[in-house]
Design an enzyme around this catalytic site. Structure first.
Site, PDB file in Angstrom:
ATOM      1  CG  HIS A 123       0.973   5.398   4.229  1.00 24.98           C
ATOM      2  ND1 HIS A 123       0.199   5.309   5.356  1.00 24.98           N
ATOM      3  CD2 HIS A 123       1.736   4.269   4.200  1.00 24.98           C
ATOM      4  CE1 HIS A 123       0.470   4.173   5.994  1.00 24.98           C
ATOM      5  NE2 HIS A 123       1.406   3.526   5.312  1.00 24.98           N
TER       6      HIS A 123
ATOM      7  CG  HIS B 224      -0.261  -0.136   2.524  1.00 22.12           C
ATOM      8  ND1 HIS B 224       0.136  -1.356   3.011  1.00 22.12           N
ATOM      9  CD2 HIS B 224       0.111   0.776   3.463  1.00 22.12           C
ATOM     10  CE1 HIS B 224       0.708  -1.202   4.198  1.00 22.12           C
ATOM     11  NE2 HIS B 224       0.720   0.090   4.485  1.00 22.12           N
TER      12      HIS B 224
HETATM   13  P1  AMP Z   1       1.732   0.522   7.396  1.00 25.65           P
HETATM   14  O1  AMP Z   1       2.174   0.777   8.813  1.00 25.65           O
HETATM   15  O2  AMP Z   1       2.556   1.235   6.372  1.00 25.65           O
HETATM   16  O3  AMP Z   1       1.614  -0.949   7.124  1.00 25.65           O
HETATM   17  O4  AMP Z   1       0.290   1.153   7.274  1.00 25.65           O
HETATM   18  C1  AMP Z   1      -0.878   0.482   7.612  1.00 25.65           C
HETATM   19  C2  AMP Z   1      -1.946   1.523   7.765  1.00 25.65           C
HETATM   20  O5  AMP Z   1      -3.215   0.887   7.706  1.00 25.65           O
HETATM   21  C3  AMP Z   1      -1.913   2.286   9.097  1.00 25.65           C
HETATM   22  O6  AMP Z   1      -1.743   3.682   8.829  1.00 25.65           O
HETATM   23  C4  AMP Z   1      -3.271   1.979   9.720  1.00 25.65           C
HETATM   24  O7  AMP Z   1      -3.811   3.081  10.413  1.00 25.65           O
HETATM   25  C5  AMP Z   1      -4.099   1.605   8.517  1.00 25.65           C
HETATM   26  N1  AMP Z   1      -5.243   0.739   8.734  1.00 25.65           N
HETATM   27  C6  AMP Z   1      -5.270  -0.434   9.412  1.00 25.65           C
HETATM   28  N2  AMP Z   1      -6.497  -0.975   9.363  1.00 25.65           N
HETATM   29  C7  AMP Z   1      -7.260  -0.136   8.621  1.00 25.65           C
HETATM   30  C8  AMP Z   1      -8.616  -0.152   8.186  1.00 25.65           C
HETATM   31  N3  AMP Z   1      -9.464  -1.146   8.521  1.00 25.65           N
HETATM   32  N4  AMP Z   1      -9.076   0.870   7.441  1.00 25.65           N
HETATM   33  C9  AMP Z   1      -8.245   1.879   7.101  1.00 25.65           C
HETATM   34  N5  AMP Z   1      -6.952   1.946   7.464  1.00 25.65           N
HETATM   35  C10 AMP Z   1      -6.459   0.948   8.215  1.00 25.65           C
END
Ligand code: AMP
Length: 115
Positions: A103, A101
């Site tokens: 950001h 993903h």
């Molecule tokens: P990373 O730390 O780069 O893997 O980012 C994962 C991101 O996913 C974090 O910023 C979380 O806040 C976000 N996240 C986790 N679960 C959800 C969800 N159900 N809906 C939207 N964002 C999420």
């Protein structure tokens, strides 16, 4: 399209859990981060399962290009003049969800280097 339901983003892609969708095309889905780190914090995920950026190969050139184009399209759609894109790759880079993903962060001043 069928998705493995191994992680939270796969479940979102499969429609098993809801998301605050902001954009979708044939290759990507984007939705608002549940724990935003900026006034605008959107996550862009490819519709193909790749755990990390490092799992992409030559075969994923189109996926990666579409993925970046999605960020550009969303920035236009949301009227963002200035923004930061981040891909955390691996645990030491603070990746917590192992479905690739990007950001897309905006709406405040960012500093460098990142934490
Ligand atoms: P990373 O730390 O780069 O893997 O980012 C994962 C991101 O996913 C974090 O910023 C979380 O806040 C976000 N996240 C986790 N679960 C959800 C969800 N159900 N809906 C939207 N964002 C999420």
């Amino acid at each position: 399209m069928e998705y493995e339901s191994g992680n939270i983003f796969s479940k979102i892609l499969a429609g098993e859990i809801p998301c605050d969708k902001v954009y979708e095309d044939d290759y990507t889905l984007a939705f608002r981060d549940i724990n935003p780190q900026a006034p605008v914090h959107i996550l862009i995920i490819p519709k193909l399962e790749r755990a990390t950026l490092s799992d992409c190969t030559e075969n994923d050139v189109e996926l990666l290009g579409r993925f970046s184009l999605a960020a550009i399209n969303i920035a236009r759609q949301e009227g963002l003049q200035s923004y930061r894109t981040v891909i955390n790759c691996g645990a030491d880079a603070d990746q917590t969800v192992f479905h690739l993903h990007m950001h897309l962060l905006s709406g405040r001043k960012f500093s460098w280097p990142p934490g």
